[in-house]
Design an enzyme around this catalytic site. Structure first.
Site, PDB file in Angstrom:
ATOM      1  N   GLY A   1       0.780  -1.238   0.000  1.00 56.84           N
ATOM      2  CA  GLY A   1       0.000   0.000   0.000  1.00 56.84           C
ATOM      3  C   GLY A   1       0.811   1.287   0.000  1.00 56.84           C
ATOM      4  O   GLY A   1       0.328   2.316   0.473  1.00 56.84           O
TER       5      GLY A   1
ATOM      6  N   ASN B   1       1.484   3.045  -2.610  1.00 57.03           N
ATOM      7  CA  ASN B   1       0.776   3.977  -3.504  1.00 57.03           C
ATOM      8  C   ASN B   1      -0.453   4.560  -2.803  1.00 57.03           C
ATOM      9  O   ASN B   1      -0.739   5.747  -2.944  1.00 57.03           O
ATOM     10  CB  ASN B   1       0.375   3.276  -4.807  1.00 57.03           C
TER      11      ASN B   1
ATOM     12  N   ARG C   1     -15.982 -18.067  -7.988  1.00 62.73           N
ATOM     13  CA  ARG C   1     -15.512 -16.754  -8.435  1.00 62.73           C
ATOM     14  C   ARG C   1     -16.671 -15.763  -8.608  1.00 62.73           C
ATOM     15  O   ARG C   1     -16.566 -14.590  -8.277  1.00 62.73           O
ATOM     16  CB  ARG C   1     -14.773 -16.939  -9.777  1.00 62.73           C
TER      17      ARG C   1
ATOM     18  N   ASN D   1      -5.748   2.476 -13.014  1.00 65.88           N
ATOM     19  CA  ASN D   1      -4.764   1.528 -12.487  1.00 65.88           C
ATOM     20  C   ASN D   1      -3.371   2.131 -12.629  1.00 65.88           C
ATOM     21  O   ASN D   1      -3.094   2.836 -13.602  1.00 65.88           O
ATOM     22  CB  ASN D   1      -4.842   0.222 -13.303  1.00 65.88           C
TER      23      ASN D   1
ATOM     24  N   HIS E   1       0.518   1.068 -13.177  1.00 62.44           N
ATOM     25  CA  HIS E   1       1.334  -0.076 -13.608  1.00 62.44           C
ATOM     26  C   HIS E   1       2.804   0.352 -13.630  1.00 62.44           C
ATOM     27  O   HIS E   1       3.122   1.428 -14.146  1.00 62.44           O
ATOM     28  CB  HIS E   1       0.891  -0.564 -14.991  1.00 62.44           C
TER      29      HIS E   1
ATOM     30  N   GLU F   1       5.693   6.409  -9.591  1.00 62.04           N
ATOM     31  CA  GLU F   1       4.364   5.975  -9.130  1.00 62.04           C
ATOM     32  C   GLU F   1       3.758   6.883  -8.067  1.00 62.04           C
ATOM     33  O   GLU F   1       2.583   7.256  -8.145  1.00 62.04           O
ATOM     34  CB  GLU F   1       4.437   4.554  -8.577  1.00 62.04           C
TER      35      GLU F   1
HETATM   36  C1  GAR Z   1       3.161  -1.123  -7.422  1.00 64.16           C
HETATM   37  O1  GAR Z   1       4.463  -1.116  -7.935  1.00 64.16           O
HETATM   38  C2  GAR Z   1       2.152  -1.151  -8.552  1.00 64.16           C
HETATM   39  O2  GAR Z   1       2.539  -0.387  -9.658  1.00 64.16           O
HETATM   40  C3  GAR Z   1       2.132  -2.610  -8.894  1.00 64.16           C
HETATM   41  O3  GAR Z   1       2.146  -3.268  -7.633  1.00 64.16           O
HETATM   42  C4  GAR Z   1       2.886  -2.454  -6.711  1.00 64.16           C
HETATM   43  C5  GAR Z   1       2.066  -2.266  -5.458  1.00 64.16           C
HETATM   44  O4  GAR Z   1       2.822  -1.623  -4.451  1.00 64.16           O
HETATM   45  N1  GAR Z   1       0.996  -2.954  -9.688  1.00 64.16           N
HETATM   46  C6  GAR Z   1       1.038  -3.837 -10.677  1.00 64.16           C
HETATM   47  O5  GAR Z   1       2.026  -4.458 -10.979  1.00 64.16           O
HETATM   48  C7  GAR Z   1      -0.273  -4.002 -11.425  1.00 64.16           C
HETATM   49  N2  GAR Z   1      -0.076  -4.699 -12.656  1.00 64.16           N
HETATM   50  P1  GAR Z   1       2.139  -0.914  -3.216  1.00 64.16           P
HETATM   51  O6  GAR Z   1       1.166  -1.926  -2.602  1.00 64.16           O
HETATM   52  O7  GAR Z   1       3.280  -0.614  -2.278  1.00 64.16           O
HETATM   53  O8  GAR Z   1       1.432   0.303  -3.699  1.00 64.16           O
END
Ligand code: GAR
Length: 208
Positions: free
Chosen positions: A12, A14, A66, A108, A110, A181
Protein backbone atom coordinates in the site's frame (compact mmCIF):
# COMPACT_ATOMS: atom_id res chain seq x y z
CA UNK A 1 -15.80 16.26 -3.69
CA UNK A 2 -14.67 13.19 -5.68
CA UNK A 3 -15.46 10.03 -3.71
CA UNK A 4 -12.53 7.66 -4.21
CA UNK A 5 -12.24 3.95 -3.38
CA UNK A 6 -8.80 2.34 -3.45
CA UNK A 7 -8.40 -1.39 -4.17
CA UNK A 8 -5.18 -2.98 -2.90
CA UNK A 9 -3.49 -6.35 -2.39
CA UNK A 10 -0.19 -5.60 -0.68
CA UNK A 11 1.96 -3.05 1.06
CA UNK A 12 0.00 0.00 0.00
CA UNK A 13 2.78 2.52 -0.61
CA UNK A 14 0.78 3.98 -3.50
CA UNK A 15 -2.27 4.23 -1.25
CA UNK A 16 -0.08 6.05 1.29
CA UNK A 17 1.11 8.48 -1.39
CA UNK A 18 -2.51 9.27 -2.25
CA UNK A 19 -3.55 9.75 1.39
CA UNK A 20 -0.51 11.96 2.05
CA UNK A 21 -1.12 14.06 -1.07
CA UNK A 22 -4.73 14.66 -0.05
CA UNK A 23 -3.56 15.69 3.45
CA UNK A 24 -0.91 17.97 1.96
CA UNK A 25 -3.46 19.59 -0.36
CA UNK A 26 -1.65 18.61 -3.56
CA UNK A 27 -4.70 16.53 -4.42
CA UNK A 28 -7.76 18.75 -4.06
CA UNK A 29 -11.48 17.97 -4.07
CA UNK A 30 -10.99 14.25 -3.46
CA UNK A 31 -11.57 12.00 -0.47
CA UNK A 32 -10.71 8.32 0.05
CA UNK A 33 -13.95 6.75 1.28
CA UNK A 34 -12.81 3.14 1.50
CA UNK A 35 -9.86 0.83 0.96
CA UNK A 36 -10.76 -2.72 -0.09
CA UNK A 37 -8.34 -5.64 -0.27
CA UNK A 38 -8.61 -9.24 -1.47
CA UNK A 39 -5.98 -10.12 1.12
CA UNK A 40 -6.73 -9.75 4.84
CA UNK A 41 -3.00 -9.50 5.63
CA UNK A 42 -2.33 -6.60 3.24
CA UNK A 43 -0.47 -3.87 5.14
CA UNK A 44 -2.42 -1.39 3.03
CA UNK A 45 -5.49 -2.13 5.20
CA UNK A 46 -3.49 -1.12 8.27
CA UNK A 47 -2.45 2.11 6.55
CA UNK A 48 -6.12 2.87 5.85
CA UNK A 49 -7.17 2.20 9.46
CA UNK A 50 -4.33 4.38 10.79
CA UNK A 51 -5.64 7.13 8.56
CA UNK A 52 -9.23 6.75 9.76
CA UNK A 53 -10.39 5.37 6.41
CA UNK A 54 -12.80 2.41 6.21
CA UNK A 55 -10.81 -0.77 5.48
CA UNK A 56 -12.55 -3.86 4.16
CA UNK A 57 -11.48 -7.29 2.98
CA UNK A 58 -13.24 -9.37 0.34
CA UNK A 59 -11.28 -12.58 0.07
CA UNK A 60 -11.91 -15.04 -2.81
CA UNK A 61 -11.38 -18.05 -0.57
CA UNK A 62 -14.35 -17.05 1.59
CA UNK A 63 -16.68 -17.69 -1.36
CA UNK A 64 -17.85 -20.88 -3.04
CA UNK A 65 -16.93 -19.68 -6.49
CA UNK A 66 -15.51 -16.75 -8.44
CA UNK A 67 -18.92 -15.39 -9.44
CA UNK A 68 -19.95 -15.01 -5.79
CA UNK A 69 -16.68 -13.27 -4.91
CA UNK A 70 -17.08 -10.86 -7.82
CA UNK A 71 -20.68 -10.11 -6.87
CA UNK A 72 -19.68 -9.29 -3.30
CA UNK A 73 -16.75 -7.12 -4.44
CA UNK A 74 -19.12 -5.09 -6.61
CA UNK A 75 -21.68 -4.86 -3.79
CA UNK A 76 -19.06 -3.45 -1.38
CA UNK A 77 -17.81 -0.95 -3.95
CA UNK A 78 -21.38 0.12 -4.76
CA UNK A 79 -22.13 0.66 -1.06
CA UNK A 80 -19.76 3.65 -0.95
CA UNK A 81 -21.26 5.59 -3.87
CA UNK A 82 -17.83 6.04 -5.47
CA UNK A 83 -16.99 8.40 -8.32
CA UNK A 84 -13.57 6.85 -8.92
CA UNK A 85 -12.03 3.43 -8.24
CA UNK A 86 -8.23 3.42 -7.99
CA UNK A 87 -6.36 0.13 -8.41
CA UNK A 88 -3.17 0.58 -6.39
CA UNK A 89 -1.40 -2.76 -6.59
CA UNK A 90 -4.68 -4.72 -6.80
CA UNK A 91 -3.78 -8.10 -8.21
CA UNK A 92 -7.28 -9.34 -9.01
CA UNK A 93 -8.78 -9.17 -12.49
CA UNK A 94 -11.62 -6.67 -12.35
CA UNK A 95 -14.99 -8.34 -12.97
CA UNK A 96 -16.64 -7.45 -16.29
CA UNK A 97 -19.75 -6.23 -14.47
CA UNK A 98 -17.67 -3.70 -12.51
CA UNK A 99 -15.91 -2.42 -15.64
CA UNK A 100 -19.27 -2.01 -17.35
CA UNK A 101 -20.81 -0.18 -14.40
CA UNK A 102 -17.79 2.06 -13.71
CA UNK A 103 -16.58 2.62 -17.28
CA UNK A 104 -13.95 5.42 -17.43
CA UNK A 105 -14.14 5.62 -13.65
CA UNK A 106 -11.51 2.96 -12.83
CA UNK A 107 -7.79 3.76 -13.05
CA UNK A 108 -4.76 1.53 -12.49
CA UNK A 109 -1.10 2.23 -11.78
CA UNK A 110 1.33 -0.08 -13.61
CA UNK A 111 5.09 -0.07 -12.97
CA UNK A 112 6.34 0.18 -16.57
CA UNK A 113 5.90 2.33 -19.66
CA UNK A 114 2.92 0.59 -21.28
CA UNK A 115 2.93 -1.11 -23.82
CA UNK A 116 6.24 -2.50 -22.54
CA UNK A 117 6.21 -5.16 -19.83
CA UNK A 118 2.47 -5.28 -19.27
CA UNK A 119 -0.42 -7.69 -19.69
CA UNK A 120 -0.98 -11.13 -18.21
CA UNK A 121 1.77 -12.19 -15.80
CA UNK A 122 3.38 -8.77 -15.49
CA UNK A 123 2.83 -7.46 -11.98
CA UNK A 124 4.94 -6.21 -9.09
CA UNK A 125 8.57 -7.29 -9.10
CA UNK A 126 8.08 -9.44 -12.24
CA UNK A 127 7.76 -6.26 -14.30
CA UNK A 128 11.16 -5.01 -13.15
CA UNK A 129 12.78 -8.46 -13.60
CA UNK A 130 11.57 -8.45 -17.20
CA UNK A 131 12.79 -4.89 -17.83
CA UNK A 132 16.27 -5.76 -16.50
CA UNK A 133 16.36 -9.06 -18.46
CA UNK A 134 15.58 -7.13 -21.68
CA UNK A 135 18.23 -4.56 -20.87
CA UNK A 136 16.11 -1.44 -21.33
CA UNK A 137 17.79 1.80 -20.25
CA UNK A 138 14.54 3.64 -19.54
CA UNK A 139 11.50 2.30 -17.75
CA UNK A 140 8.81 4.09 -15.74
CA UNK A 141 5.19 3.97 -14.68
CA UNK A 142 1.78 4.41 -16.28
CA UNK A 143 -1.65 5.40 -15.02
CA UNK A 144 -4.38 4.17 -17.34
CA UNK A 145 -8.11 3.68 -17.42
CA UNK A 146 -9.22 0.09 -16.97
CA UNK A 147 -11.10 -1.71 -19.73
CA UNK A 148 -11.87 -5.40 -20.36
CA UNK A 149 -8.28 -6.20 -21.36
CA UNK A 150 -5.18 -6.46 -19.17
CA UNK A 151 -3.36 -3.08 -18.97
CA UNK A 152 -4.98 -2.15 -22.31
CA UNK A 153 -7.15 0.86 -21.45
CA UNK A 154 -6.49 4.49 -22.49
CA UNK A 155 -3.31 5.98 -20.99
CA UNK A 156 -3.74 8.98 -18.71
CA UNK A 157 -0.21 9.69 -17.48
CA UNK A 158 3.30 8.26 -17.88
CA UNK A 159 6.67 9.08 -16.36
CA UNK A 160 10.07 7.75 -17.42
CA UNK A 161 12.68 6.50 -14.96
CA UNK A 162 16.33 5.70 -15.68
CA UNK A 163 17.62 2.14 -15.30
CA UNK A 164 21.11 2.23 -13.75
CA UNK A 165 24.06 -0.17 -13.93
CA UNK A 166 23.93 -2.64 -11.06
CA UNK A 167 20.17 -2.33 -10.55
CA UNK A 168 18.43 -5.32 -9.00
CA UNK A 169 14.67 -5.75 -9.48
CA UNK A 170 14.17 -4.49 -5.92
CA UNK A 171 16.34 -1.38 -6.40
CA UNK A 172 14.63 -0.58 -9.70
CA UNK A 173 11.17 -1.13 -8.21
CA UNK A 174 11.93 1.33 -5.43
CA UNK A 175 13.25 3.97 -7.87
CA UNK A 176 10.18 3.60 -10.11
CA UNK A 177 7.94 4.00 -7.08
CA UNK A 178 9.78 7.04 -5.70
CA UNK A 179 10.34 8.87 -8.98
CA UNK A 180 7.16 7.93 -10.82
CA UNK A 181 4.36 5.97 -9.13
CA UNK A 182 4.00 7.98 -5.92
CA UNK A 183 3.78 11.18 -7.98
CA UNK A 184 1.69 9.98 -10.92
CA UNK A 185 -1.14 8.36 -9.01
CA UNK A 186 -1.96 11.42 -6.85
CA UNK A 187 -1.56 13.61 -9.96
CA UNK A 188 -4.06 11.48 -11.89
CA UNK A 189 -6.62 11.69 -9.08
CA UNK A 190 -6.13 15.47 -8.87
CA UNK A 191 -6.68 15.77 -12.64
CA UNK A 192 -9.88 13.74 -12.52
CA UNK A 193 -11.15 15.64 -9.47
CA UNK A 194 -10.35 19.04 -11.03
CA UNK A 195 -10.97 18.70 -14.78
CA UNK A 196 -11.18 22.42 -15.58
CA UNK A 197 -7.84 23.17 -13.93
CA UNK A 198 -6.23 20.13 -15.55
CA UNK A 199 -7.33 21.48 -18.94
CA UNK A 200 -5.75 24.87 -18.08
CA UNK A 201 -2.45 23.25 -17.16
CA UNK A 202 -2.45 21.41 -20.46
CA UNK A 203 -3.19 24.59 -22.40
CA UNK A 204 -0.97 27.05 -20.54
CA UNK A 205 1.53 24.87 -18.70
CA UNK A 206 0.77 26.19 -15.21
CA UNK A 207 -1.97 26.19 -12.58
CA UNK A 208 -4.15 29.31 -12.73
C1 GAR B 1 3.16 -1.12 -7.42
O1 GAR B 1 4.46 -1.12 -7.93
C2 GAR B 1 2.15 -1.15 -8.55
O2 GAR B 1 2.54 -0.39 -9.66
C3 GAR B 1 2.13 -2.61 -8.89
O3 GAR B 1 2.15 -3.27 -7.63
C4 GAR B 1 2.89 -2.45 -6.71
C5 GAR B 1 2.07 -2.27 -5.46
O4 GAR B 1 2.82 -1.62 -4.45
N1 GAR B 1 1.00 -2.95 -9.69
C6 GAR B 1 1.04 -3.84 -10.68
O5 GAR B 1 2.03 -4.46 -10.98
C7 GAR B 1 -0.27 -4.00 -11.43
N2 GAR B 1 -0.08 -4.70 -12.66
P1 GAR B 1 2.14 -0.91 -3.22
O6 GAR B 1 1.17 -1.93 -2.60
O7 GAR B 1 3.28 -0.61 -2.28
O8 GAR B 1 1.43 0.30 -3.70
Amino acid sequence: MLRVGVLVSGGGTNLQAVLDAIDAGTVENARVEVVISNNAKAYALERARKHGVAAECVCPKDFENRAQFEKELLRRVDAYGLDLIVLAGFLVKIPAAMIEKYRNRIINIHPSLIPSFCGVGYYGLKVHEAALARGVKITGATVHFVDEGMDSGPILLQKAVEVKAGDTPEILQRRVMEEAEWKLLPQAIHMIANPQRAACVQAFGAER
